[in-house]
Design a protein around this motif. Sequence first.
Motif, short mmCIF file in Angstrom:
data_model
loop_
_atom_site.label_atom_id
_atom_site.label_comp_id
_atom_site.label_asym_id
_atom_site.label_seq_id
_atom_site.Cartn_x
_atom_site.Cartn_y
_atom_site.Cartn_z
N PHE B 273 8.27 -6.03 5.31
CA PHE B 273 6.97 -5.41 5.55
C PHE B 273 6.68 -4.48 4.39
CE2 PHE B 273 4.27 -2.00 7.15
CZ PHE B 273 3.30 -2.69 7.86
N GLY B 274 5.44 -4.44 3.95
CA GLY B 274 5.11 -3.52 2.87
C GLY B 274 3.62 -3.44 2.61
N ILE B 275 3.29 -2.73 1.53
CA ILE B 275 1.90 -2.54 1.13
C ILE B 275 1.48 -3.71 0.26
CG2 ILE B 275 0.30 -1.01 -0.09
CD1 ILE B 275 2.36 1.27 0.37
N SER B 276 0.28 -4.22 0.49
CA SER B 276 -0.26 -5.26 -0.38
C SER B 276 -0.98 -4.58 -1.54
CB SER B 276 -1.22 -6.15 0.40
OG SER B 276 -1.86 -7.06 -0.47
N GLY B 277 -0.56 -4.84 -2.76
CA GLY B 277 -1.17 -4.22 -3.93
C GLY B 277 -1.11 -2.71 -3.81
N SER B 278 -2.26 -2.07 -4.02
CA SER B 278 -2.29 -0.61 -3.92
C SER B 278 -2.72 -0.16 -2.52
CB SER B 278 -3.22 -0.04 -4.98
OG SER B 278 -4.50 -0.62 -4.88
N GLY B 279 -2.77 -1.12 -1.56
CA GLY B 279 -3.17 -0.79 -0.21
C GLY B 279 -4.67 -0.67 -0.08
N PRO B 280 -5.17 -0.33 1.12
CA PRO B 280 -4.42 0.00 2.33
C PRO B 280 -3.91 -1.19 3.12
CG PRO B 280 -6.77 0.16 2.77
CD PRO B 280 -6.64 -0.18 1.31
#
Lengths: 325, 325
Positions: B273-280
Amino acid sequence: MDTQLQELTQTETAKPGTSIQIFAPATVANVVCGFDVLGFAVNAPGDEVVMRVTDKPGISISKITGDNGRLPMDPAKNTVSVSVRHYLESIGRTDLGLDIELHKKMPIGSGLGSSSASTVAGLFAAKTLLDDQRDVAQLLPFAMKGEEMACGHGHADNVAPALMGGFVLIRSYEPLDVVRLPHPKDLWCAIVFPDVDVPTREARQIIRNKINMKDAVTQWGNVAGLVSGLFMNDIGLIGRSMKDVLVEPVRSMLIPGFYQMREQAMELGAVSFGISGSGPSVFAFTRDEQTAHNITHKLQQYLTGMKINSNAYVSTINDAGPRVI
Amino acid sequence: MDTQLQELTQTETAKPGTSIQIFAPATVANVVCGFDVLGFAVNAPGDEVVMRVTDKPGISISKITGDNGRLPMDPAKNTVSVSVRHYLESIGRTDLGLDIELHKKMPIGSGLGSSSASTVAGLFAAKTLLDDQRDVAQLLPFAMKGEEMACGHGHADNVAPALMGGFVLIRSYEPLDVVRLPHPKDLWCAIVFPDVDVPTREARQIIRNKINMKDAVTQWGNVAGLVSGLFMNDIGLIGRSMKDVLVEPVRSMLIPGFYQMREQAMELGAVSFGISGSGPSVFAFTRDEQTAHNITHKLQQYLTGMKINSNAYVSTINDAGPRVI
C-alpha cells in the motif's frame, strides 16, 4: 537475525579422524552502484580450510598459512572458529571437537572478502562433516557473526555471495532478506589488487552520512538498472548502470591512480570498472576472457610504474559457492 | 534529451477531415520505494483525445470536457497541444492542421498522472493519424516537454508508462534511459483518490534535500528487491520491498488518514500500500480482483466518514499503453 537452527539429531556422522578440505570464493561487494546491498562471487581467488574431527570437544586452530602472521590463532578471536562455534551452539553440537587449518590463498585487506571466504569455508566444512542437509543459505547468520568481528559490522554483501555463489542482493537486514540474482553466463571479471593499505573500517568512515536526495535517486535508478540488466541478460544495460555518484568519489581517493586505471580498462573494452568492496582492489566486467587478461596486464604494468605491487585474477562469476576439494 | 526525430516523408496520410479517438491510461509513479524512477500504467481510469485533421496549419483546441474549466484552451498553454507541436516540429510537419478535443475522464491533481494521460493520448493520436511507424517510446521526449510545463519538471515516471504501457524504470535522465520491466499477470491494483488538494509542486517541495546514507541504502535495497520481484514473478518479494523510508513519511502528512487506510488495506489482504505519485491518491496491490474491490469499498467508506469525497478504480496493469477507441 535468526541464529537459532533446529538441532541436528543424527550422531552417526563426524567421527574423530574424519577430515575435509573446502574452498570458498572471494567476492566483490557493492558492485559499484549497489553499496551494501549487492555482491557476487568469483572462481579465483579464494581461501581453503582443512577441518578435522577430533575426540576432544571444542574448536582448535592448528595452522594458518599465507597470512604473514596477521591472523589470530586463538579460536576465540579468529572469525572462522567464532562463526563455527556459533553454528555448533545453534544446532546443539558443542560436544563436537573440530580442528581447523586455514590456508589463505588471497590477500588480506584487499576488498575481496578475504575474511568472508575463510569463514564460509569453515562453516561449509563443519556443515559437510556433520552431513547437515539444510540449505547453505541458513549458514548466513553465522557467517555474519564472523563479519561483525572482522569489520565491526555484520554485513552480508561478501558472506552471502561467498556462501550462496553467484550474484546476491541483500534486500534487507532487519529482517534478513537475501535474493539470488541471475547473470549473463559470458560475463568475465578482471580483478587487480594494488598492494596498498585501505582498512575496511576507515574506508567506511570516510563515507558521508548525509547525501543529496538527487544523488540517491540517481543511485537507485542505477541499482534498478543493474538488477534489470542481470535479469535481462543485457550486458549493455549492466555497464550503463554501474555508476556510483556517492561512494566511489570518496573511496577512490584511497586508491592510487584509480581514474587512470578506469580509463585504461574502459579503453581496452571493459563493460564497467569500479572498486571491489571497500578497495583497494578494483574490478572490471568484460564480455570475454581475453579482454579481462588485457586489462589486468595493462593495470599491473601501470601499478608497477608507480612502484606498487599487485595481484591479478581473471574469472567468470562463481555460481557454486564453497566446494569440497 | 533527444527531441530531434527524422523527418516523416510520407504525405499521403492525415488528410483534412480524418479523425481519430484515443484512450491513454492513468499511471502510478514512484511505486512506493522507486521515487522518480518507477511507474506503471493501469487500465482505468484514463483520458481521451479526439483529434481531427483540419485544412488550416496549426493546432487548435475546440473542446475540453471533465476539467471543470481548470485546463487552458489556449494551444500555447495546454500540455497536450504543446507536446504535439514539439512532435510536429521535430518531424517537419508544421504544415499540418490538427484540432484537439480533450475529454478528462479522471480527476486532475490526483497523483495519477492526469496530465501525462492527456499528453500521451494527444501524441499517440498525432502519430497514428500520420501513420508514423516509429516505436512509441520515441515520443517520450515530447511527452516530457508537456510534463515540464505541467509540473515544472520534465519527469518521465508518469509519461513513460502511460506511453509504453506496463511497468517502467527510468534508469537515467541524462541521457534518457528507459527500461520496460515485466510484472506478474495476476497483480491487481486498487486505487482510491481522496478529493483533497495536494499540488504536485508543493508535494515535491516538502521532500528533504539531504537524507541519511543509511536510509538511502535501505531504499535502494528495496528498489532492487521490487525490480527482482517483478522479474521473478514473486509477489511476496514485491510486497516486502514496497517500503519507503524517505518520501512517504513526509508526503503522507498531506493525506488525511493515510496510515489508517494502509492498516485497513493490509488487514484486508493487500500485498502493499502506498501513495500514487505525489498523492493524494493511494493504491494497493492485491493478488485478486475481489480483494481490490474490498479495499476500495472499505477506504471509500472511511473517507466518507471523514466527509471526504473519493473516487475508486480497480484494474490490472495496463500493458498496451494508449489505444484507438
